[in-house]
Scaffold this active site. Sequence first.
Site, PDB file in Angstrom:
ATOM      1  N   TYR A  75       8.129   1.015  16.272  1.00 26.51           N
ATOM      2  CA  TYR A  75       7.020   1.077  15.298  1.00 26.51           C
ATOM      3  C   TYR A  75       5.846   1.894  15.857  1.00 26.51           C
ATOM      4  CZ  TYR A  75       9.311  -1.637  11.786  1.00 26.51           C
ATOM      5  OH  TYR A  75      10.197  -2.014  10.797  1.00 26.51           O
ATOM      6  N   ARG A  78       6.811   5.336  15.125  1.00 28.67           N
ATOM      7  CA  ARG A  78       6.634   5.654  13.688  1.00 28.67           C
ATOM      8  C   ARG A  78       5.157   5.831  13.373  1.00 28.67           C
ATOM      9  NH1 ARG A  78       9.681   1.861   9.666  1.00 28.67           N
ATOM     10  NH2 ARG A  78       8.854   3.385   8.192  1.00 28.67           N
ATOM     11  N   ASN A 110       6.350   2.513   0.425  1.00 28.56           N
ATOM     12  CA  ASN A 110       6.049   3.175   1.699  1.00 28.56           C
ATOM     13  C   ASN A 110       5.074   2.353   2.525  1.00 28.56           C
ATOM     14  OD1 ASN A 110       7.645   5.159   0.640  1.00 28.56           O
ATOM     15  ND2 ASN A 110       5.965   6.488   0.028  1.00 28.56           N
ATOM     16  N   ASP A 112       3.450   4.033   5.051  1.00 23.29           N
ATOM     17  CA  ASP A 112       2.749   5.094   5.808  1.00 23.29           C
ATOM     18  C   ASP A 112       1.249   5.157   5.519  1.00 23.29           C
ATOM     19  OD1 ASP A 112       4.370   7.535   3.606  1.00 23.29           O
ATOM     20  OD2 ASP A 112       2.533   6.393   3.276  1.00 23.29           O
ATOM     21  N   HIS A 138       6.112  -3.146   0.733  1.00 23.41           N
ATOM     22  CA  HIS A 138       6.785  -3.376   2.028  1.00 23.41           C
ATOM     23  C   HIS A 138       5.816  -3.433   3.198  1.00 23.41           C
ATOM     24  CE1 HIS A 138      10.727  -1.729   0.082  1.00 23.41           C
ATOM     25  NE2 HIS A 138      10.425  -2.946  -0.307  1.00 23.41           N
ATOM     26  N   CYS A 149      -0.020 -17.839  13.832  1.00 22.57           N
ATOM     27  CA  CYS A 149      -0.864 -18.388  12.748  1.00 22.57           C
ATOM     28  C   CYS A 149      -0.741 -17.608  11.452  1.00 22.57           C
ATOM     29  CB  CYS A 149      -2.325 -18.419  13.224  1.00 22.57           C
ATOM     30  SG  CYS A 149      -3.008 -16.782  13.587  1.00 22.57           S
ATOM     31  N   CYS A 173      -4.856 -17.117  18.253  1.00 19.68           N
ATOM     32  CA  CYS A 173      -3.954 -18.169  18.777  1.00 19.68           C
ATOM     33  C   CYS A 173      -3.112 -17.689  19.948  1.00 19.68           C
ATOM     34  CB  CYS A 173      -3.039 -18.673  17.656  1.00 19.68           C
ATOM     35  SG  CYS A 173      -1.726 -17.518  17.222  1.00 19.68           S
ATOM     36  N   PRO A 237      14.443  15.263  -6.489  1.00 25.07           N
ATOM     37  CA  PRO A 237      15.391  16.393  -6.505  1.00 25.07           C
ATOM     38  C   PRO A 237      16.832  15.935  -6.759  1.00 25.07           C
ATOM     39  CG  PRO A 237      14.017  16.449  -4.522  1.00 25.07           C
ATOM     40  CD  PRO A 237      13.758  15.152  -5.194  1.00 25.07           C
TER      41      PRO A 237
END
Length: 271
Positions: A75, A78, A110, A112, A138, A149, A173, A237
């Site tokens: 991540y 990304r 997305n 992003d 998402h 928590c 926490c 497309p």
Amino acid sequence: MFDPERKAESLAMDRVRRSLAEAERVVVLTGAGVSVESGVPTFRGEEGLWRSHRPEQLATPAAFARDPRLVWEWYAWRRERVGGCRPNAAHRALARWALSRPGVLIVTQNVDGLHGDAAIEAAGDRAPETAAWPIELHGSLFRVRCTGCGERRPHVAPIDTGSRASLPRCPDCGALLRPDVVWFGEPLEDRTIGRALAAARGCDACLVVGTSAIVHPAASVAVEAAHGGAVLVEVNPDPTPLSPLAGVSLRATAATAVPRLLGGPNEAGPA
Ligand code: APR
């Protein structure tokens, strides 16, 4: 020289423009394809993320429990990949359009953050949480959630994935923080998908941009709109499982077609 293909395309564009201009409530559903022209990879295309990474190794609760360092490494990569990307003409046209007229809801799959960036750009000095702000079905690469928590917070700081001990932890926490994205096998937030589906069921038009429409319940937003009688317009497309439901399928890229449909800087679009 008369070009029948171009003529048909411009007739289709005019039909879509009219449908969008006449619609009182419009739901826009976007997927990774809307960000391709910003340089963000899709998931299932030739260069797609799932071609070179195994989602079950990186995007599931079990993967995080097994090796949080590896998941954060992916991540963090990304975030870095997306961090330098800017909204393209499609994001910008959608944000301006949503701000310029009532009844438009942008729903994205997305993570992003580019629809949010476009909303902030379009809102200028107004509060960014405007009508152009998307529902992020998402989640977001730039938000974290505490595994203890459950607290959510924006998070853009670099992630130190050197060791498990250096991974980000909750200031409240002390539990491990995780990316605030929906992983395979996890449900979407009821409130989030509930709001999107309710809007879809009551809309007059649904503009679907850049999704393969194979992941549910996200893709159901467009299906519910069509079943509720809305005009479904697809910009992609390639054909998708939604194409048979679409009144018009524009085989074009997002940054080319969306500004032309919505009245980008150089195009007359719906009022
Ligand atoms: N403009 C518009 N559409 C495009 C473009 C472009 N420039 N380039 C590619 N596309 C289309 C592809 O034809 C494809 O239909 O975008 C779609 C991208 O599909 P996916 O890669 O499957 O992405 P998406 O539909 O967003 O995936 C849905 O799957 O893995 C999960 O959580 C992940 O949100 C993601 C969900």
